[in-house]
Design a protein around this motif. Sequence first.
Motif, PDB file in Angstrom:
ATOM      1  N   SER A 253       0.841  -1.196   0.000  1.00 21.00           N
ATOM      2  CA  SER A 253       0.000   0.000   0.000  1.00 21.00           C
ATOM      3  C   SER A 253       0.876   1.246   0.000  1.00 21.00           C
ATOM      4  CB  SER A 253      -0.925   0.002   1.222  1.00 21.00           C
ATOM      5  OG  SER A 253      -0.185  -0.042   2.423  1.00 21.00           O
ATOM      6  N   TYR A 254       0.480   2.226  -0.813  1.00 23.66           N
ATOM      7  CA  TYR A 254       1.196   3.501  -0.949  1.00 23.66           C
ATOM      8  C   TYR A 254       2.619   3.338  -1.507  1.00 23.66           C
ATOM      9  CZ  TYR A 254      -2.611   5.451   1.849  1.00 23.66           C
ATOM     10  OH  TYR A 254      -3.849   5.830   2.319  1.00 23.66           O
ATOM     11  N   ALA A 255       2.979   2.157  -1.968  1.00 19.23           N
ATOM     12  CA  ALA A 255       4.322   1.953  -2.520  1.00 19.23           C
ATOM     13  C   ALA A 255       4.442   2.628  -3.883  1.00 19.23           C
ATOM     14  CB  ALA A 255       4.627   0.466  -2.640  1.00 19.23           C
ATOM     15  N   ASN A 256       5.660   3.012  -4.218  1.00 16.13           N
ATOM     16  CA  ASN A 256       5.944   3.573  -5.542  1.00 16.13           C
ATOM     17  C   ASN A 256       6.464   2.466  -6.435  1.00 16.13           C
ATOM     18  OD1 ASN A 256       6.651   4.992  -7.794  1.00 16.13           O
ATOM     19  ND2 ASN A 256       8.112   6.348  -6.798  1.00 16.13           N
ATOM     20  N   LEU A 257       5.615   2.028  -7.343  1.00 15.30           N
ATOM     21  CA  LEU A 257       5.960   0.954  -8.281  1.00 15.30           C
ATOM     22  C   LEU A 257       5.879   1.457  -9.717  1.00 15.30           C
ATOM     23  CD1 LEU A 257       3.860  -1.618  -6.323  1.00 15.30           C
ATOM     24  CD2 LEU A 257       6.257  -2.033  -6.829  1.00 15.30           C
ATOM     25  N   SER A 258       6.072   2.754  -9.885  1.00 17.70           N
ATOM     26  CA  SER A 258       5.981   3.315 -11.230  1.00 17.70           C
ATOM     27  C   SER A 258       7.096   2.754 -12.107  1.00 17.70           C
ATOM     28  CB  SER A 258       6.075   4.840 -11.177  1.00 17.70           C
ATOM     29  OG  SER A 258       7.267   5.260 -10.554  1.00 17.70           O
ATOM     30  N   ASN A 259       6.739   2.407 -13.337  1.00 22.18           N
ATOM     31  CA  ASN A 259       7.674   1.856 -14.325  1.00 22.18           C
ATOM     32  C   ASN A 259       8.299   0.525 -13.898  1.00 22.18           C
ATOM     33  OD1 ASN A 259       7.636   4.222 -16.208  1.00 22.18           O
ATOM     34  ND2 ASN A 259       8.536   5.248 -14.439  1.00 22.18           N
ATOM     35  N   THR A 260       7.709  -0.106 -12.894  1.00 22.88           N
ATOM     36  CA  THR A 260       8.253  -1.370 -12.394  1.00 22.88           C
ATOM     37  C   THR A 260       7.842  -2.543 -13.277  1.00 22.88           C
ATOM     38  OG1 THR A 260       8.215  -0.526 -10.133  1.00 22.88           O
ATOM     39  CG2 THR A 260       8.309  -2.909 -10.388  1.00 22.88           C
ATOM     40  N   HIS A 261       8.753  -3.515 -13.410  1.00 23.74           N
ATOM     41  CA  HIS A 261       8.472  -4.732 -14.177  1.00 23.74           C
ATOM     42  C   HIS A 261       7.918  -5.784 -13.219  1.00 23.74           C
ATOM     43  CE1 HIS A 261      10.576  -3.384 -17.847  1.00 23.74           C
ATOM     44  NE2 HIS A 261      11.296  -2.698 -16.984  1.00 23.74           N
ATOM     45  N   LEU A 262       6.632  -6.055 -13.344  1.00 17.96           N
ATOM     46  CA  LEU A 262       5.959  -7.050 -12.499  1.00 17.96           C
ATOM     47  C   LEU A 262       5.305  -8.125 -13.355  1.00 17.96           C
ATOM     48  CD1 LEU A 262       4.481  -4.465 -10.015  1.00 17.96           C
ATOM     49  CD2 LEU A 262       5.790  -6.453  -9.260  1.00 17.96           C
ATOM     50  N   ASP A 263       5.782  -8.281 -14.579  1.00 17.00           N
ATOM     51  CA  ASP A 263       5.197  -9.281 -15.463  1.00 17.00           C
ATOM     52  C   ASP A 263       5.403 -10.681 -14.883  1.00 17.00           C
ATOM     53  OD1 ASP A 263       7.839  -8.195 -16.178  1.00 17.00           O
ATOM     54  OD2 ASP A 263       7.987  -9.906 -17.534  1.00 17.00           O
ATOM     55  N   TRP A 264       4.345 -11.466 -14.965  1.00 16.41           N
ATOM     56  CA  TRP A 264       4.306 -12.848 -14.462  1.00 16.41           C
ATOM     57  C   TRP A 264       4.457 -12.923 -12.937  1.00 16.41           C
ATOM     58  CZ3 TRP A 264       2.802 -16.462 -17.896  1.00 16.41           C
ATOM     59  CH2 TRP A 264       3.001 -16.185 -19.255  1.00 16.41           C
ATOM     60  N   ALA A 265       4.380 -11.816 -12.231  1.00 14.14           N
ATOM     61  CA  ALA A 265       4.507 -11.839 -10.772  1.00 14.14           C
ATOM     62  C   ALA A 265       3.230 -12.384 -10.134  1.00 14.14           C
ATOM     63  CB  ALA A 265       4.789 -10.439 -10.240  1.00 14.14           C
ATOM     64  N   ASN A 266       3.394 -13.019  -8.977  1.00 17.52           N
ATOM     65  CA  ASN A 266       2.256 -13.510  -8.209  1.00 17.52           C
ATOM     66  C   ASN A 266       1.917 -12.483  -7.138  1.00 17.52           C
ATOM     67  OD1 ASN A 266       0.331 -14.808  -6.704  1.00 17.52           O
ATOM     68  ND2 ASN A 266       1.654 -16.471  -5.995  1.00 17.52           N
ATOM     69  N   LEU A 267       0.828 -11.745  -7.359  1.00 14.61           N
ATOM     70  CA  LEU A 267       0.364 -10.720  -6.432  1.00 14.61           C
ATOM     71  C   LEU A 267      -1.026 -11.048  -5.909  1.00 14.61           C
ATOM     72  CD1 LEU A 267       1.739  -7.794  -8.541  1.00 14.61           C
ATOM     73  CD2 LEU A 267       2.162  -7.928  -6.087  1.00 14.61           C
ATOM     74  N   ASN A 268      -1.366 -12.300  -5.923  1.00 14.61           N
ATOM     75  CA  ASN A 268      -2.680 -12.704  -5.422  1.00 14.61           C
ATOM     76  C   ASN A 268      -2.859 -12.221  -3.981  1.00 14.61           C
ATOM     77  OD1 ASN A 268      -3.410 -13.989  -7.782  1.00 14.61           O
ATOM     78  ND2 ASN A 268      -2.652 -15.987  -7.124  1.00 14.61           N
ATOM     79  N   GLN A 269      -3.997 -11.590  -3.738  1.00 14.02           N
ATOM     80  CA  GLN A 269      -4.380 -11.093  -2.417  1.00 14.02           C
ATOM     81  C   GLN A 269      -3.400 -10.044  -1.865  1.00 14.02           C
ATOM     82  OE1 GLN A 269      -6.145 -14.132   0.269  1.00 14.02           O
ATOM     83  NE2 GLN A 269      -5.475 -15.620  -1.275  1.00 14.02           N
ATOM     84  N   ALA A 270      -2.574  -9.490  -2.723  1.00 16.25           N
ATOM     85  CA  ALA A 270      -1.663  -8.433  -2.278  1.00 16.25           C
ATOM     86  C   ALA A 270      -2.439  -7.152  -2.013  1.00 16.25           C
ATOM     87  CB  ALA A 270      -0.592  -8.193  -3.331  1.00 16.25           C
ATOM     88  N   ASN A 271      -1.920  -6.340  -1.097  1.00 16.44           N
ATOM     89  CA  ASN A 271      -2.515  -5.039  -0.791  1.00 16.44           C
ATOM     90  C   ASN A 271      -1.738  -3.965  -1.552  1.00 16.44           C
ATOM     91  OD1 ASN A 271      -3.639  -2.720   0.197  1.00 16.44           O
ATOM     92  ND2 ASN A 271      -3.101  -3.076   2.340  1.00 16.44           N
ATOM     93  N   LEU A 272      -2.344  -3.453  -2.613  1.00 12.83           N
ATOM     94  CA  LEU A 272      -1.734  -2.417  -3.439  1.00 12.83           C
ATOM     95  C   LEU A 272      -2.585  -1.144  -3.410  1.00 12.83           C
ATOM     96  CD1 LEU A 272      -0.872  -4.928  -6.216  1.00 12.83           C
ATOM     97  CD2 LEU A 272       0.842  -3.353  -5.365  1.00 12.83           C
TER      98      LEU A 272
END
Length: 653
Positions: A253-272
């Motif tokens: 939450s509130y993280a800066n992930l701009s321009n980040t490569h998250l392809d194929w990442a597992n973010l199930n149930q993550a808080n973003l």
Amino acid sequence: MDAAKLLALYEEGETDFQELNLENIDLRNADFSDANFSDANFSGVNFSHANLRNTNLAGVNFHDSDLSNADLSDSDLGGANFSGVNFSHADLRNTNLAGVNFHDSDLSDAYLSYANLCFANAQRSQYDCVYIDDCIDNSQYGYAEELEVAIFSNVNLSDAELIETKLCGVDLSNLNLSGADLSGANLGGANLSGANLSNANLSDANLNGANLNGANLINADLSSVNLSDKNLSHFNFSDAHLSSAELEGVNLSYANLSNTHLDWANLNQANLSNANLRNADLSHAQLNKAFLNQADLSDANLKDADLSDANLKDANLSGANLDNADLSDANLKDANLSGANLDNADLSGANLKDANLNLANLTGTIIDIKTEIDHKWAIVWKILNQEKFAQINQQYKNQISLSGTQNHFSKYELEWIDLSNSYLKNAKLANFSLIHTDFSNSHLHSADLHSADLRGANLTGVNLQEATLIKANLQGANLSNADLRYANISGANLNDTKRGGAKFSDISCDWTQLNDEQFEQLCYDLLIKQHNLKLTDIDKMGKSRSRDGGRDIVFSKGTDINKKPIKWIAQCKLKSDKGSLGSSQVPNIRDMLDQYNAEGFCILTSGIIDATLHDKLDTLKEDKGFEVERWSYLEIERFLADHPEIKARYFQD
């Protein structure tokens, strides 16, 4: 013992130099490979470029020594004191560094790959172990032991090579690790709080139990790492690489992930929630049941991502690519999807109530009876997908039209409705009745509007590039600032349309398409339109090149002081090459005007009027009192650009 004596003994075959005491001597480029210097004192010694490969240096005091570019690979350095040492570009690969003190050392560009910096028993460092509360546990080999970690306070590790290095429980807090290669490193339980890991490579690293609070991870490579269930709220991961990372249940939450490569990442149930994911690559990412409420996903790539059951309430998805994404049962209430690409996305059961879908692409999008979507966008969806209903119904049991039970529109269904800011590229609207429909600022590129009734329609700012408007009725429509470049408007009715700021195709004309007779007919239409003439006010004097006494067209425009209509004579001169028209080519103007009692002269040419003819016409006007009107290809082509319905009669694209 001095340096010369030490070197001489080594040359004679002596290798045992335990507890040797040599301070502040110069041993640059020396070769001591395979020697035993355990517990020796080499404080202040210059070992730069020395060969210390496979030596026993356990417990040695190297305080303030210079080991830059030295080769210490495969050596035992356990418990050594390296405080204040210069290790830049040194080779420490596959060394035992457990318990070593690196305080104030410079390890920039050093090679530490496969080194052990935490196991008291170096032999056990080769096994995969689990870090648990300052201990190493390996149930397979039946032991658990306390760590003996290296000390790295105030150390520079920028650009260091630490591939598969054992760093369990090591305190790396606030260190400079920018550009370091930590791929495959075991950082279980390591303290990385406040560390500068910008541009570092942490791919496949073990970060189980690691403390990353306040770490700088900008542009770091974290691909395939496991950060599941970690609290990374407010972290800065901008430009980082987290491809294929395990991030299930993580708090971002509130993280800066701009321009980040998250392809194929597992973010199930993550808080973003409230995270900044602008321009991030989330293609193929798993975001099932993720919390993305109020997150900024503008221009993010979510192609083929799984967002089923995700919470995207109030999220900003403007310009996002959601091609083939799974948004089934997702909460998109009040979300901003303006300009988003939802081509073939699955929105079955999704809540899109009050969502902003301005210019969003709904082509091929899956919508079912449980989908909540505003009526306007349901209409847009139906227009785009009307030809696919049969196919969709066969594949998706609950797929429906949403706009009545029929898969076609009723005769007047699209009249007088608001379709502004809609994405309708390639829409099939031929022969539709679209009277007074508001299409303002919509995207109708390549749309088929053949014979459509668009009388009074609002088409301001609409993109109609390459659209088919053949025989369309646009009478009274507002085309202000519309883009009609490369549109086919042949036979379209453009009477009474507003066209201020509208863009048409290149205004230049291919004058080789016309002969003299056709050019005279074009000039005839031009004069009628330009001066709002009635047919009784204008006459074309026979065929081209007939005996007309120099009179191609005769018309009446304006009145004299006696309120009598002013008679004009027009001459039409076709110049297929846009060449110059001089005074010699337009002779006896004054005599002709006098002969036919005319008071105005109009010259129309597809060429350029040269200076001699301009002078002649100026004299006619200023000295003789005749009215004069001049049309070169510059004026005619601009006129035709504003009146494409006339241009379409004479020119083919």
